[in-house]
Motif scaffolding. Structure first.
Motif, PDB file in Angstrom:
ATOM      1  N   LEU A  37       0.831  -1.211   0.000  1.00 20.72           N
ATOM      2  CA  LEU A  37       0.000   0.000   0.000  1.00 20.72           C
ATOM      3  C   LEU A  37       0.862   1.257   0.000  1.00 20.72           C
ATOM      4  N   ALA A  38       1.937   1.250   0.791  1.00 20.98           N
ATOM      5  CA  ALA A  38       2.837   2.407   0.836  1.00 20.98           C
ATOM      6  C   ALA A  38       3.473   2.636  -0.527  1.00 20.98           C
ATOM      7  N   LEU A  45       7.959   2.417   3.450  1.00 17.87           N
ATOM      8  CA  LEU A  45       7.308   1.642   4.507  1.00 17.87           C
ATOM      9  C   LEU A  45       7.588   2.242   5.880  1.00 17.87           C
ATOM     10  N   VAL A  46       8.804   2.670   6.110  1.00 21.60           N
ATOM     11  CA  VAL A  46       9.184   3.206   7.419  1.00 21.60           C
ATOM     12  C   VAL A  46       8.333   4.427   7.779  1.00 21.60           C
ATOM     13  N   PHE A  47       7.914   5.197   6.792  1.00 17.14           N
ATOM     14  CA  PHE A  47       7.058   6.358   7.031  1.00 17.14           C
ATOM     15  C   PHE A  47       5.751   5.940   7.695  1.00 17.14           C
ATOM     16  N   ILE A  48       5.189   4.827   7.239  1.00 20.86           N
ATOM     17  CA  ILE A  48       3.934   4.314   7.807  1.00 20.86           C
ATOM     18  C   ILE A  48       4.198   3.637   9.150  1.00 20.86           C
ATOM     19  N   PRO A  54      -3.015   3.600  15.825  1.00 19.54           N
ATOM     20  CA  PRO A  54      -4.307   4.118  15.329  1.00 19.54           C
ATOM     21  C   PRO A  54      -4.164   4.918  14.029  1.00 19.54           C
ATOM     22  N   GLU A  55      -3.067   5.649  13.894  1.00 22.68           N
ATOM     23  CA  GLU A  55      -2.834   6.414  12.661  1.00 22.68           C
ATOM     24  C   GLU A  55      -2.475   5.482  11.500  1.00 22.68           C
ATOM     25  N   GLN A  56      -1.714   4.413  11.798  1.00 20.28           N
ATOM     26  CA  GLN A  56      -1.412   3.413  10.760  1.00 20.28           C
ATOM     27  C   GLN A  56      -2.710   2.823  10.229  1.00 20.28           C
TER      28      GLN A  56
END
Length: 166
Positions: A37-38, A45-48, A54-56
């Motif tokens: 998805l990222a 990926l590290v950003f997510i 909850p934000e993820q």
């Protein structure tokens, strides 16, 4: 409904249940899905992963609601049901007379027609034992297994007030 439409219509708590299941039982699938998805959004990926959970989850749900995420969304739904809800799938197949491996994975051909009376009995059985939202989501995912679905199943999903996603 396509997978991205299911994610749009589903209660966010149901999606949280799905994501929690993957985090607890198959972290590799969770991580792979988030990475895919990222990448589709041109993010690392590290950003997510650095976001609080909850934000993820909110970001994942928002992304799964987009048409371009339909394939990964459908795979996630199928994997969740095939690995996390085998008993329910087996009960449905038994009630419908569909050959399966004992875990709900169909071994023969899917039926060309679904008997409405059998379907009513199968749905009643599932609703007694399982969360109606999970049952509804499963029936909608099952419907995706055949182009155009089945008329009896479509009618049941559209007309039965117990079968709602949200």
């Amino acid at each position: 409904m396509k997978a991205y439409e299911l994610f749009s219509a589903a209660d966010p708590a149901l999606v949280t249940q799905l994501l929690d299941w993957f985090r607890d039982h198959d972290r590799n699938v969770y991580k792979s899905a988030v990475a895919t998805l990222a990448q589709s959004k041109k993010l690392r990926l590290v950003f997510i992963q650095k976001k609080p959970l909850p934000e993820q989850y909110a970001w994942i749900l928002k992304t799964l609601r987009s048409k371009q995420s339909d394939t990964i969304g459908e795979h996630l739904l199928q994997a969740w049901f095939m690995a996390g809800h085998q008993e329910m799938l087996a009960k449905f197949c038994d009630a419908m007379g569909i050959e399966h491996d004992g875990k709900g994975s169909v071994t023969g051909d899917l039926p060309t027609e679904i008997d409405a009376a059998k379907l009513d009995g199968a749905v009643d059985t599932l609703l007694k034992d399982y969360d109606p939202k999970v049952v509804t989501l499963y029936l909608r995912v099952f419907s995706l297994q055949r182009p155009g679905g089945w008329d009896a199943l479509t009618a049941k999903l559209e007309n039965d007030s117990q079968l709602v996603l949200a």
